[in-house]
Design an enzyme around this catalytic site. Structure first.
Site, PDB file in Angstrom:
ATOM      1  N   ASP A 197      34.296  35.866  35.472  1.00 28.48           N
ATOM      2  CA  ASP A 197      34.457  36.998  36.390  1.00 28.48           C
ATOM      3  C   ASP A 197      33.066  37.587  36.616  1.00 28.48           C
ATOM      4  OD1 ASP A 197      34.963  39.365  37.682  1.00 28.48           O
ATOM      5  OD2 ASP A 197      36.566  40.004  36.336  1.00 28.48           O
ATOM      6  N   GLU A 223      35.789  34.422  39.541  1.00 31.16           N
ATOM      7  CA  GLU A 223      36.440  35.642  40.019  1.00 31.16           C
ATOM      8  C   GLU A 223      35.426  36.639  40.570  1.00 31.16           C
ATOM      9  OE1 GLU A 223      39.395  37.015  37.342  1.00 31.16           O
ATOM     10  OE2 GLU A 223      38.994  39.139  37.725  1.00 31.16           O
ATOM     11  N   GLU A 249      41.673  42.444  42.848  1.00 27.49           N
ATOM     12  CA  GLU A 249      41.939  43.653  42.060  1.00 27.49           C
ATOM     13  C   GLU A 249      41.445  44.924  42.741  1.00 27.49           C
ATOM     14  OE1 GLU A 249      39.223  42.102  38.771  1.00 27.49           O
ATOM     15  OE2 GLU A 249      38.915  44.249  38.599  1.00 27.49           O
ATOM     16  N   HIS A 299      46.207  41.280  37.826  1.00 29.61           N
ATOM     17  CA  HIS A 299      45.079  41.921  37.153  1.00 29.61           C
ATOM     18  C   HIS A 299      45.670  43.001  36.251  1.00 29.61           C
ATOM     19  CE1 HIS A 299      42.062  45.216  36.799  1.00 29.61           C
ATOM     20  NE2 HIS A 299      41.278  44.191  36.524  1.00 29.61           N
ATOM     21  N   GLU A 324      47.032  38.152  32.932  1.00 31.51           N
ATOM     22  CA  GLU A 324      45.809  38.619  32.266  1.00 31.51           C
ATOM     23  C   GLU A 324      46.176  39.423  31.009  1.00 31.51           C
ATOM     24  OE1 GLU A 324      43.125  41.007  34.655  1.00 31.51           O
ATOM     25  OE2 GLU A 324      41.508  40.670  33.205  1.00 31.51           O
TER      26      GLU A 324
HETATM   27 MG    MG Z   1      38.226  41.051  37.393  1.00 34.48          MG
END
Ligand code: MG
Length: 376
Positions: A197, A223, A249, A299, A324
């Protein structure tokens, strides 16, 4: 049944570190009724701002606080109340914080609907495709490759078969990105899946080059490589590279997600149920993703309330993939050793989460813990 109470609960750790860590504070929503039932929701946003959105008095038809919108209403009219909240905040809302606040109320209303009917939320959403879902461990990226490798080995040994590292040391330099990724991959060996990410650090050209350079480490997805408003950059990137690109997100409502999917052409659609518009809107977003043959991944980087909501949603959609699971060691999160503020924590066992079967979200708050960290 009528809504008689709308309460917001702001939780905060005594010490807040300046890092991208969403487990340092939290905002819970409780919606009470004249039947004695209480629905629980959560908003992952700025708690002070969200409380103001609930507390604001009536200004006019299109500018109103959410408590005023909800009091006296039938809580079982969940979708109608979503529209009422959306329309009653149109002047100052439509996206961002107002949709975050609305999301928390919507989650609490679905929890109430489940408690009133004796059914878990995943059943109300159409039925669970899975009784348990694979969880991926979600952690901040250390700044030193050796520390990153050690943490990866620890998480693999805890049973996780999918690991994500984000923000922190990533996106600082090409060399460090490669060294961190190489160290983790060599500690893990071939099998566990690895996700990075990037935390918006790159532009499209950098992302394209970096994705190619990191291909040898077989990333499951990259991500948020770009800032959320660079939708054309996302489109260019997803067209150019073979590694999956994930984002979502920062998006709220179907309209945001339509842009992300069609202009940004992301491969993995990440929906935060407590920010995108609650279950009501997350279900619509999953349907839009299904029409485009894209997987959805929630998320969830906060308390056990959001984790439970994410699990119900992901289990109840045909294109749910992974969930997640933050391994952050915060008293507000479940992590490897915490409770996530729940009396019976939803813990990942060998990398799997079991969908609760009790009515509503199927969770009970640990009120002692809530009282301990409550500031307002
Ligand atoms: Mg993230």
């Amino acid at each position: 049944m009528k809504i008689t109470e709308v309460e917001t609960i702001h939780l905060r750790l005594p010490e807040i570190e300046r890092e991208c860590n969403g487990t340092q504070d939290a905002l819970l929503v409780k919606i009470g009724t004249d039947a004695g039932l209480v629905g629980i929701g959560e908003v992952d946003s700025s708690p002070h701002v969200i409380q103001a959105i609930f507390d604001a008095p009536y200004s006019h038809t299109l500018a109103c606080g959410l408590r005023h919108v909800l009091l006296g209403e039938d809580p079982l009219d969940v979708e109608r109340l979503w529209e009422k909240m959306y329309r009653s905040t149109l002047y100052y809302g439509r996206r961002g914080a107002v949709i975050h606040a609305l999301s928390g109320a919507d989650i609490a209303l679905w929890d109430l609907l489940g408690k009133a009917t004796g059914m878990p939320v995943c059943k109300l959403l159409g039925g669970a495709y899975h009784r348990r879902m694979p969880a991926y461990s979600s952690d901040l990226m250390p700044f030193e490759p050796a520390r990153a490798a050690g943490r990866a080995a620890q998480l693999r040994d805890a049973g996780f078969t999918h690991l994500k590292f984000g923000w922190g040391g990533l996106g600082q330099s090409e060399r460090l990105d490669a060294e961190l990724t190489a160290a983790i991959r060599s500690a893990l060996g071939d099998r566990p899946e690895l996700i990075l990410d990037i935390g918006h650090c790159w532009d499209a050209a950098t992302a394209e080059a970096r994705a190619r350079r990191l291909e040898e480490y077989r990333l499951l997805w990259i991500e948020e490589p770009l800032p959320p408003d660079d939708l054309d950059g996302y489109g260019r990137l997803t067209d150019a590279v073979t590694t999956r690109i994930a984002a979502g997100e920062q998006s709220s409502t179907c309209w945001d997600f339509a842009d992300l999917m069609d202009r940004g052409r992301v491969d993995v659609v990440q929906v935060d149920v407590s920010r995108a518009g609650g279950f009501t809107e997350a279900r619509r977003i999953a349907q839009m993703a299904r029409q485009r043959n894209k997987p959805c991944v929630p998320h969830a980087y906060s308390t056990g309330v959001l984790l439970a909501a994410s699990l119900h949603w992901a289990a109840s959609i045909p294109n749910g993939w992974l969930v997640e699971y933050t391994v952050e060691e915060s008293p507000l999160a479940t992590g490897l050793h915490g409770t996530g503020l729940l009396r019976e924590p939803l813990r990942a066992v060998d990398g799997w989460l079991t969908v609760p079967e009790a009515p509503g979200l199927g969770i009970e708050l640990d009120e002692e813990q809530v009282a301990k960290y409550r500031v307002v």
